[in-house]
Structure formats: C-alpha cells, structure tokens
Scaffold this active site. Structure first.
Site, mmCIF file in Angstrom:
data_model
loop_
_atom_site.group_PDB
_atom_site.id
_atom_site.type_symbol
_atom_site.label_atom_id
_atom_site.label_comp_id
_atom_site.label_asym_id
_atom_site.label_seq_id
_atom_site.Cartn_x
_atom_site.Cartn_y
_atom_site.Cartn_z
ATOM 1 N N SER A 91 40.295 39.815 52.473
ATOM 2 C CA SER A 91 40.017 40.816 51.455
ATOM 3 C C SER A 91 39.042 41.847 52.028
ATOM 4 O O SER A 91 39.306 42.419 53.081
ATOM 5 C CB SER A 91 39.468 40.135 50.197
ATOM 6 O OG SER A 91 39.404 41.043 49.128
ATOM 7 N N ARG B 238 35.038 41.970 35.430
ATOM 8 C CA ARG B 238 35.614 40.782 36.062
ATOM 9 C C ARG B 238 37.017 40.508 35.534
ATOM 10 O O ARG B 238 37.893 40.043 36.277
ATOM 11 C CB ARG B 238 34.719 39.574 35.807
ATOM 12 C CG ARG B 238 35.170 38.297 36.504
ATOM 13 C CD ARG B 238 35.136 38.458 38.011
ATOM 14 N NE ARG B 238 35.375 37.208 38.706
ATOM 15 C CZ ARG B 238 35.271 37.035 40.018
ATOM 16 N NH1 ARG B 238 34.907 38.046 40.782
ATOM 17 N NH2 ARG B 238 35.497 35.867 40.565
ATOM 18 N N ASP C 17 50.808 39.549 46.565
ATOM 19 C CA ASP C 17 49.512 40.220 46.444
ATOM 20 C C ASP C 17 49.726 41.628 45.891
ATOM 21 O O ASP C 17 50.435 42.437 46.478
ATOM 22 C CB ASP C 17 48.845 40.280 47.821
ATOM 23 C CG ASP C 17 47.387 40.727 47.770
ATOM 24 O OD1 ASP C 17 46.971 41.303 46.757
ATOM 25 O OD2 ASP C 17 46.673 40.479 48.760
ATOM 26 N N HIS D 158 46.621 37.676 45.553
ATOM 27 C CA HIS D 158 45.545 37.991 46.491
ATOM 28 C C HIS D 158 44.701 36.755 46.820
ATOM 29 O O HIS D 158 44.220 36.615 47.944
ATOM 30 C CB HIS D 158 44.666 39.088 45.901
ATOM 31 C CG HIS D 158 43.616 39.593 46.838
ATOM 32 N ND1 HIS D 158 43.914 40.239 48.015
ATOM 33 C CD2 HIS D 158 42.259 39.537 46.781
ATOM 34 C CE1 HIS D 158 42.792 40.574 48.637
ATOM 35 N NE2 HIS D 158 41.777 40.148 47.920
ATOM 36 N N ASP D 159 44.522 35.871 45.854
ATOM 37 C CA ASP D 159 43.680 34.696 46.066
ATOM 38 C C ASP D 159 44.320 33.631 46.954
ATOM 39 O O ASP D 159 43.729 32.561 47.142
ATOM 40 C CB ASP D 159 43.305 34.061 44.723
ATOM 41 C CG ASP D 159 42.103 34.740 44.077
ATOM 42 O OD1 ASP D 159 41.544 35.660 44.703
ATOM 43 O OD2 ASP D 159 41.728 34.353 42.958
#
Length: 467
Positions: free
Chosen positions: A199, A268, A415, A449-450
């Site tokens: 990232s 968040r 992603d 993405h994680d």
C-alpha cells in the site's frame, strides 16, 4: 366523470407526528462526546483516548541534524523515528530489510519480547516465514508524520512547547524515506538487502530505490503505485473532508480539547470501503439484516430504520468505532495528503528538486526507448500494452534509477484502491526503463486491497521466493 369517494376528514391520516423518532446511532455519538468531555475536563486531558502503544515497546531514534523537506523551505530541526527490529544484523551488516508501513500502521509489525501482542504483519515475520528472521534483520518504523512514536503533528514543537498541530509542514513520501535512511545510518546499515512495502509502504519502497539506488539490493512493491490515481486521490480527499468538517477538528488545534472522533469514524468508514472488495462482502454479508432486538415480535413486519439495518452497515459502523480514537486525526490528514502527492513521472520528480537525486532524473533526450522489446522475466506476466498510456514514457524516465534493482511487484485483481492496472503500469515502466529483473504476479481472491494482510500463502510465498 369518475370521482373518488369522499372520505371523512382525517380518516386516512396517520398521526406520524405523535411518534418521537429515535436514532440510536446518533445517540451513540452523543454518548461518546459526553464521555470525552468529562475526560477533557481532567488534568490528563483527552490524549489517552488515542490508545497509543506503550513507549517501552519500541525504540526511538532521535535525529538532531535538520531534515530537508520537499515542500518546505525550512528543514525539520530535529525528529524522532520509532522503530522495532526482528532477527539479528549480520557482522557484515548486509542482511537488513526495511519494512515500510501503510498509512496508519505503527512500527509493531510482529510480536517482540518488549511487546508480545500480535503485530499487523505477524504471520509474515519470523523463522521460516516470508521475512525470515533466521536470515534477515527486519526493521520497521512508524513513518514521519505518524503518531505512534515518530515525530508528527501531535508532537511537541520545541519552539512553542505545544503540539505542532497544523503548523507541522506538509510532507512527501520522500521525506518519510529520507528520515528512515537517517535511522539506517544510525544502525550502521550501508546497503539494504531489500526494501519491502505494501500500500503506502509500496510507495516508500519505490521511493527508497529512487533516492538511494546504490543502497537498495531488492525492491518489493505490493498493492502500491508509482503515481496516485485520480480515484484514490478522490477517496482520500473525501476522508479528509468529513474529518475536517467535524467542529472538534478546530483547524487542527484540538489537543487540549475534544478530538474530532465523529469525523474520524466517518473517514474510516470511507476508507474501509476501499480496503475490501464487493465479492467478499457479497459472500460475507450479502443483504443480511442485523438481528432484531430480543423483545421484537417475529410476527411483526420489520420496520426499516434510518440507523444501520444491514450487516454491512453494522460492519462499517464497527470499523469506524474501533479506529476513531486510536489514531491522530492530523496524522491521517498529513499522511494521506503525502500519498496523493506521490508521482514518480520524470516531470513531477524534476519539479521537486530533491538533493539526493544526484541527477537521477534523465533529461528528455535520454528518455527510455519506447520501442524496446517487452521483457517477460520469470513471473506471471501480462502482454505488452497495446495502447500504453501517454504518461508511461515519463514514468519510465522517472523510474530509471531503479533499472538495476531486482523488483517484485504484486497486484490483486479485486483491489479497487490500487488496481492491477496500476501494478501493470509500474511493471511496464520499469521494463521500459531497462529493468530486466522484474517479477510480477497478479493474485485472485476476494479480499481486495487488504489481501496483503490476509493472504499469507500467496503473498508470503512470493516474497519468500523473491528474497
């Protein structure tokens, strides 16, 4: 003529106004605000709510030599970098790996004797793991601008004896890496075995190779980019906007008052939407509704609420709640802005006037040859771009200092924050710049993405093999 039957006055009216609406999700914010206000009234102030890690769990490097900054005419007079290490530095000091973090991570990537709690990359660091501590000496820092031990907006400004707040200078990814290399100098590490990051950490990893190509043996870039895309800039702008709209933010000067907890929670939630994928949420949540309260009658039709009804809503709510008081709001603003500014195309790099470049950016006359054959190194590859973007030669020109550094690029097909197209762009630019040692993999899966945090088998296996 057809006429509707005449009804008695108010026969069809429901007395909606007689029912007082309740919004538990809004009341929860008010409850937290009340609790924080009581803490702020105490001599200790609200700062403990950020739950920063115990300072005894990391080591702090204090630099007294001023640090030049990309966007400021004034250097940072002194600074701290919090870091942790795993494994042992070899006698030749040639086995060090610098592990770069994402936006909000601390230096605690894995458990240590000083801090046995699980780190954010726990399953990737240790004997026989991707970052094998039997072979390598791993160094991970909290980035400059952070709030977990390194100097950032919440740190004390020696000139005022108060937190910098938004008097803190705007940072670049290059500033963060420059500070890390000051730490490496302190540790006596002249050349890294590898620079590894995911990232935002992948941005730092590429920047490390650009700033000091002679000091970086290998580069690992996972779910990163060499230039922030408009879509990711837009997402981070939205996060900063809702945070800065929180009245408690107070132009960044909130350290002796209430923190902008509501803005942080909403920021968040936006970020979480970009971190995970639609396919995962379809499988994990679907359109399931949250359980009804125990006193609700199963025979009574469910009435939708204006607060969270779906499980995915409760998930986002939980993610926001967990984060809103764990991280400094100004650090989020400054670091996310540094990500937006990151651009390794030659014109953008040339405009920065970074001293360490040492003429690394090629002149236009020395630009890479666009007709150079596409090299497919020992990796899963994608075909040469048939319609390469117009900026690709400029990116290749900017990445020219990395031409001799073996590089692993990992992308994830699900992603949506750093898309596989951006990973392919990095690969194509490196190869166009003359790098014949690029290893590229695209991973499947539904984690988005994680994936770099969750797919130990594939992400970890690729890293271990490459290193």
């Amino acid at each position: 003529m057809f006429r509707l039957p005449r009804l008695a006055p108010f026969a069809c009216r429901r007395q909606f106004s007689s029912v007082t609406p309740r919004f538990p999700c809004v009341e929860a914010h008010a409850t937290r605000e009340s609790r924080l206000a009581s803490v702020a009234a105490s001599p200790a102030g609200p700062e403990p709510a950020y739950a920063r890690p115990n300072p005894t769990s990391y080591t702090t490097f204090h630099a007294t030599t001023p640090l030049p900054l990309t966007y400021s005419q004034y250097p940072l007079p002194s600074f701290d970098i919090a870091y942790e290490t795993w494994g042992s530095l070899s006698p030749a000091k040639d086995n060090a790996i610098l592990l770069h973090t994402g936006l909000s991570a601390s230096s605690h990537a894995a458990s240590t004797a000083a801090n046995p709690s699980e780190g954010w990359w726990e399953k990737f660091i240790g004997p026989g793991k991707a970052l094998d501590t039997n072979k390598f000496f791993i160094v991970c820092t909290n980035v400059l601008g952070g709030c977990y031990g390194s100097t950032g907006p919440s740190s004390i400004d020696p000139d005022t004896n108060a937190p910098y707040a938004t008097h803190f200078p705007v940072l670049s990814i290059f500033d963060m890496v420059r500070a890390q290399f000051r730490l490496l100098d302190h540790l006596g590490v002249d050349k890294l075995h590898a620079s590894v990051g995911s990232s935002m950490g992948a941005m730092q990893s590429l920047a490390a190779g650009w700033l000091h190509p002679e000091r970086v043996g290998k580069i690992v870039s996972i779910s990163g980019t060499a230039r922030s895309s408009p879509s990711s800039v837009a997402m981070r702008y939205a996060q900063r906007s809702v945070l800065m709209a929180d009245p408690n933010w107070n132009n960044g000067f909130y350290y002796d008052a209430l923190p902008p907890h509501t803005g942080m929670k909403l920021a968040r939630q936006i970020a979480t939407i970009t971190y995970r994928s639609g396919p995962e949420w379809d499988a994990r949540f679907g359109r399931q509704l949250r359980p009804l309260l125990s006193d609700a009658s199963a025979s009574t039709p469910r009435t939708p609420a204006l607060c969270p009804d779906f499980l995915i809503e409760t998930y986002l709510d939980h993610q926001g709640e967990q984060f809103c008081l764990r991280y400094d709001a100004n650090s989020l603003i400054y670091i996310s802005k540094a990500m937006d500014l990151f651009d390794m195309t030659a014109p953008a790099l040339d405009a920065l006037h970074i001293p360490e470049a040492n003429g690394a950016v090629l002149s236009a006359s020395a630009a890479p040859d666009a007709t150079r054959p596409h090299v497919t190194s020992h990796s899963k590859s994608h075909p040469p771009p048939t319609n390469p973007p117009a900026h690709l030669p400029a990116l290749a020109q900017g990445l020219a200092p990395l031409a001799k550094i073996p590089t692993l690029v990992l992308g994830v097909q699900s992603d949506i924050l750093f898309t596989v197209e951006q990973q392919r762009e990095v690969v194509d630019a490196l190869r166009l710049a003359g790098n014949d040692s690029v290893v590229y993999y695209e991973l499947g899966g539904v984690w988005g993405h994680d994936t770099f945090l969750l797919d130990v088998l594939n992400v970890g296996g690729a890293i271990r093999g490459f290193l």
